[in-house]
Design a protein around this motif. Structure first.
Motif, mmCIF file in Angstrom:
data_model
loop_
_atom_site.group_PDB
_atom_site.id
_atom_site.type_symbol
_atom_site.label_atom_id
_atom_site.label_comp_id
_atom_site.label_asym_id
_atom_site.label_seq_id
_atom_site.Cartn_x
_atom_site.Cartn_y
_atom_site.Cartn_z
ATOM 1 N N GLU A 126 -38.329 47.684 9.021
ATOM 2 C CA GLU A 126 -37.469 46.669 8.238
ATOM 3 C C GLU A 126 -36.172 46.317 8.670
ATOM 4 O O GLU A 126 -35.686 45.160 8.696
ATOM 5 N N ALA A 127 -35.532 47.374 9.063
ATOM 6 C CA ALA A 127 -34.033 47.138 9.527
ATOM 7 C C ALA A 127 -34.261 46.247 10.724
ATOM 8 O O ALA A 127 -33.321 45.410 10.740
ATOM 9 N N LYS A 128 -34.821 46.656 11.612
ATOM 10 C CA LYS A 128 -35.063 45.844 12.836
ATOM 11 C C LYS A 128 -35.546 44.435 12.730
ATOM 12 O O LYS A 128 -35.073 43.518 13.223
ATOM 13 N N ALA A 129 -36.303 44.434 11.721
ATOM 14 C CA ALA A 129 -36.843 43.004 11.282
ATOM 15 C C ALA A 129 -35.665 42.062 10.613
ATOM 16 O O ALA A 129 -35.785 40.946 11.122
ATOM 17 N N VAL A 130 -35.142 42.925 9.641
ATOM 18 C CA VAL A 130 -33.905 42.061 9.288
ATOM 19 C C VAL A 130 -32.854 41.863 10.177
ATOM 20 O O VAL A 130 -32.617 40.609 10.221
ATOM 21 N N GLU A 131 -32.660 42.641 10.966
ATOM 22 C CA GLU A 131 -31.754 42.472 12.145
ATOM 23 C C GLU A 131 -32.169 41.147 12.948
ATOM 24 O O GLU A 131 -31.381 40.428 13.483
ATOM 25 N N ARG A 132 -33.306 41.199 13.410
ATOM 26 C CA ARG A 132 -33.888 40.065 14.124
ATOM 27 C C ARG A 132 -33.938 38.710 13.574
ATOM 28 O O ARG A 132 -33.629 37.756 14.098
ATOM 29 N N VAL A 133 -34.374 38.799 12.319
ATOM 30 C CA VAL A 133 -33.944 37.442 11.495
ATOM 31 C C VAL A 133 -32.687 36.958 11.237
ATOM 32 O O VAL A 133 -32.322 35.681 11.602
ATOM 33 N N PHE A 134 -31.865 37.908 11.068
ATOM 34 C CA PHE A 134 -30.440 37.680 11.033
ATOM 35 C C PHE A 134 -30.085 37.065 12.271
ATOM 36 O O PHE A 134 -29.370 36.032 12.427
ATOM 37 N N GLN A 135 -30.264 37.707 13.419
ATOM 38 C CA GLN A 135 -29.836 37.138 14.777
ATOM 39 C C GLN A 135 -30.497 36.056 15.136
ATOM 40 O O GLN A 135 -29.929 35.045 15.728
ATOM 41 N N ALA A 136 -31.788 35.782 14.720
ATOM 42 C CA ALA A 136 -32.418 34.707 15.133
ATOM 43 C C ALA A 136 -31.709 33.260 14.187
ATOM 44 O O ALA A 136 -31.558 32.388 14.796
ATOM 45 N N VAL A 137 -31.436 33.526 12.738
ATOM 46 C CA VAL A 137 -30.651 32.474 12.123
ATOM 47 C C VAL A 137 -29.324 32.067 12.649
ATOM 48 O O VAL A 137 -29.017 31.093 12.791
ATOM 49 N N HIS A 138 -28.697 33.082 13.010
ATOM 50 C CA HIS A 138 -27.440 32.846 13.527
ATOM 51 C C HIS A 138 -27.174 32.264 15.044
ATOM 52 O O HIS A 138 -26.505 31.757 15.392
ATOM 53 N N HIS A 139 -28.523 32.756 15.757
ATOM 54 C CA HIS A 139 -28.584 32.143 17.218
ATOM 55 C C HIS A 139 -28.846 30.874 17.042
ATOM 56 O O HIS A 139 -28.487 30.018 18.028
ATOM 57 N N ASN A 140 -29.810 30.396 16.436
ATOM 58 C CA ASN A 140 -30.234 28.969 16.114
ATOM 59 C C ASN A 140 -29.448 28.102 15.279
ATOM 60 O O ASN A 140 -29.674 26.788 15.130
ATOM 61 N N ASN A 141 -28.426 28.742 14.620
ATOM 62 C CA ASN A 141 -27.328 27.711 13.656
ATOM 63 C C ASN A 141 -28.017 27.047 12.828
ATOM 64 O O ASN A 141 -27.810 25.934 12.611
ATOM 65 N N ALA A 142 -28.949 27.756 11.903
ATOM 66 C CA ALA A 142 -29.365 27.119 10.905
ATOM 67 C C ALA A 142 -28.478 26.645 9.810
ATOM 68 O O ALA A 142 -27.626 27.575 9.396
ATOM 69 N N ASP A 143 -28.570 25.594 9.177
ATOM 70 C CA ASP A 143 -27.853 24.955 8.426
ATOM 71 C C ASP A 143 -28.244 25.223 6.895
ATOM 72 O O ASP A 143 -29.545 25.753 6.852
ATOM 73 N N PRO A 144 -27.399 25.059 6.019
ATOM 74 C CA PRO A 144 -27.771 25.377 4.534
ATOM 75 C C PRO A 144 -28.974 24.742 4.032
ATOM 76 O O PRO A 144 -29.804 25.190 3.149
ATOM 77 N N LYS A 145 -29.278 23.624 4.520
ATOM 78 C CA LYS A 145 -30.712 22.973 4.141
ATOM 79 C C LYS A 145 -31.678 23.655 4.422
ATOM 80 O O LYS A 145 -32.868 23.601 3.661
ATOM 81 N N ILE A 146 -31.979 24.193 5.625
ATOM 82 C CA ILE A 146 -33.151 25.028 6.103
ATOM 83 C C ILE A 146 -33.395 26.072 5.206
ATOM 84 O O ILE A 146 -34.372 26.391 4.454
ATOM 85 N N LEU A 147 -32.276 26.789 4.766
ATOM 86 C CA LEU A 147 -32.216 27.888 4.022
ATOM 87 C C LEU A 147 -32.769 27.702 2.518
ATOM 88 O O LEU A 147 -33.280 28.428 2.016
ATOM 89 N N ALA A 148 -32.496 26.494 2.088
ATOM 90 C CA ALA A 148 -32.640 26.201 0.929
ATOM 91 C C ALA A 148 -34.067 25.718 0.840
ATOM 92 O O ALA A 148 -34.858 26.088 -0.147
#
Length: 371
Positions: A228-250
């Motif tokens: 789970e930690a690796k999965a969260v880490e990968r999701v976090f890295q993917a979000v920051h790597h792709n520079n997702a804006d607040p609209k997609i997160l909402a």
């Protein structure tokens, strides 16, 4: 018949008789005692021997091999006044034929009586239990006494063995009961020891099983947590790597709300205060900020808890201000909110598709990004 022939025949017969009386053939392991005119002369050895006819005669023929003599059972009294019948086996050998023939009249009878008297002296100083368990000692003492006494008789006692010790019937029954009790005792001890070992082994097995299961659960939880930690880490890295804006997160936030409301065990459901902000962000992202907002009836205050199942509780838990009838339970409220959220998401998707279609019809214009 000629008178001369008859004396000659008689003389020949006499000569043959004298010759036959002169020769003595002694077999192997035999000894012959020779007497001359009733007096001991010598002992003939095995083989061919010559004696004086008429004067010498064979008195005794003895076998010098080792002999076995078994005596009849003799009653003997022990120290604890119990009468037991004991019979012995005697192994002896004649070493001096002259002494065996002339020093004792009947050496077998003499040995038997000496054995009985010696046995009574030995057994008389022992109790029954010691008598039954001290055969080797009794045999050694008998042999020492008999060998010393029979030496002058020309006999060597090689071994004395007690063949049987027969106690009275009452003593036999008591011994059988004692033996049975001892065996029962040992059986009970062995059974208890076996049960003890079985319980110990079972407890050790259970302990090892619990330890292994705990270690397995620990390892599984560690591995699951690492995953789970690796999965969260990968999701976090993917979000920051792709520079997702607040609209997609909402938009992802709104997609998760229907899944939260589908549980059958929910009796207490919290409407997050960020719901209206997320809906506004999605609506603003697709260019229609005025029409895509939630109705006023579906805009609760921030983090307002709703406990539909406890309607009879005291006032203090705020109710949902949506147009929901107060008789609905928690599952109905969750379904209603999920339905409204799904409608908002569906409207947002339809508006986005319409905006994309208008943008494709008018080249040179990009889709407006509200806000």
């Amino acid at each position: 018949m000629d008178p001369v022939v008859i004396p000659m025949l008689v003389a020949a017969i006499v000569v043959v008789f004298l010759l036959a009386a002169t020769v003595r053939i002694v077999p192997q392991a035999r000894r012959y005692n020779i007497e001359r005119f009733g007096r001991y002369r010598r002992t003939l050895q095995p083989g061919l021997n010559f004696v004086v006819p008429v004067a010498d005669r064979v008195n005794t023929k003895l076998d010098v091999r080792e002999q076995v003599y078994s005596s009849a059972p003799k009653p003997v009294i022990t120290e604890d006044n119990l009468v037991v019948n004991i019979d012995t086996v005697l192994y002896y050998q004649i070493t001096d034929p002259r002494a065996a023939a002339y020093e004792v009249a009947d050496y077998l009878h003499a040995i038997d009586q000496l054995t009985v008297t010696t046995l009574r002296n030995v057994i008389g100083s022992m109790d029954l239990e010691e008598t039954l368990t001290s055969r080797e000692e009794i045999n050694a003492r008998l042999r020492a006494v008999l060998d010393d006494a029979t030496g002058k008789w020309g006999i060597r006692v090689n071994r004395v063995e007690i063949k049987e010790i027969d106690p009275p019937n009452t003593i036999k029954e008591a011994m059988e009961k004692q033996m049975r009790a001892e065996r029962d005792k040992r059986a009970a001890i062995l059974h208890a020891e076996g049960e003890r070992q079985a319980k110990i082994l079972t407890a050790e097995g259970t302990k090892q099983k619990d330890i292994l299961e705990a270690q397995g659960t620990q390892q599984a939880m560690i591995l699951r947590a690492d995953g789970e930690a690796k999965a969260v880490e990968r999701v976090f890295q993917a979000v920051h790597h792709n520079n997702a804006d607040p609209k997609i997160l909402a938009y992802k936030y709104l997609e998760t709300l229907p899944a939260l409301a589908k549980s059958d065990n929910n009796t207490f459901w919290v409407i997050p205060g960020e719901l209206t902000e997320a809906v506004r962000a999605v609506s603003h992202a697709f260019g229609d900020d005025s029409t895509m907002g939630l109705p006023e009836s579906t805009q609760p205050e921030a983090a307002t808890p709703l406990d539909v199942g406890s309607a009879s509780d005291e006032a203090g838990a705020p109710e949902l201000e949506a147009g929901l009838p107060p008789s609905l339970d928690a599952a109905a409220a969750a379904d209603e909110v999920a339905k409204q959220a799904a409608e908002v998401v569906s409207d947002a998707k339809a508006e986005a598709e319409a905006a994309a279609a208008r943008a494709s019809e008018a080249p040179g214009r990009g889709p407006t990004s509200g806000g």
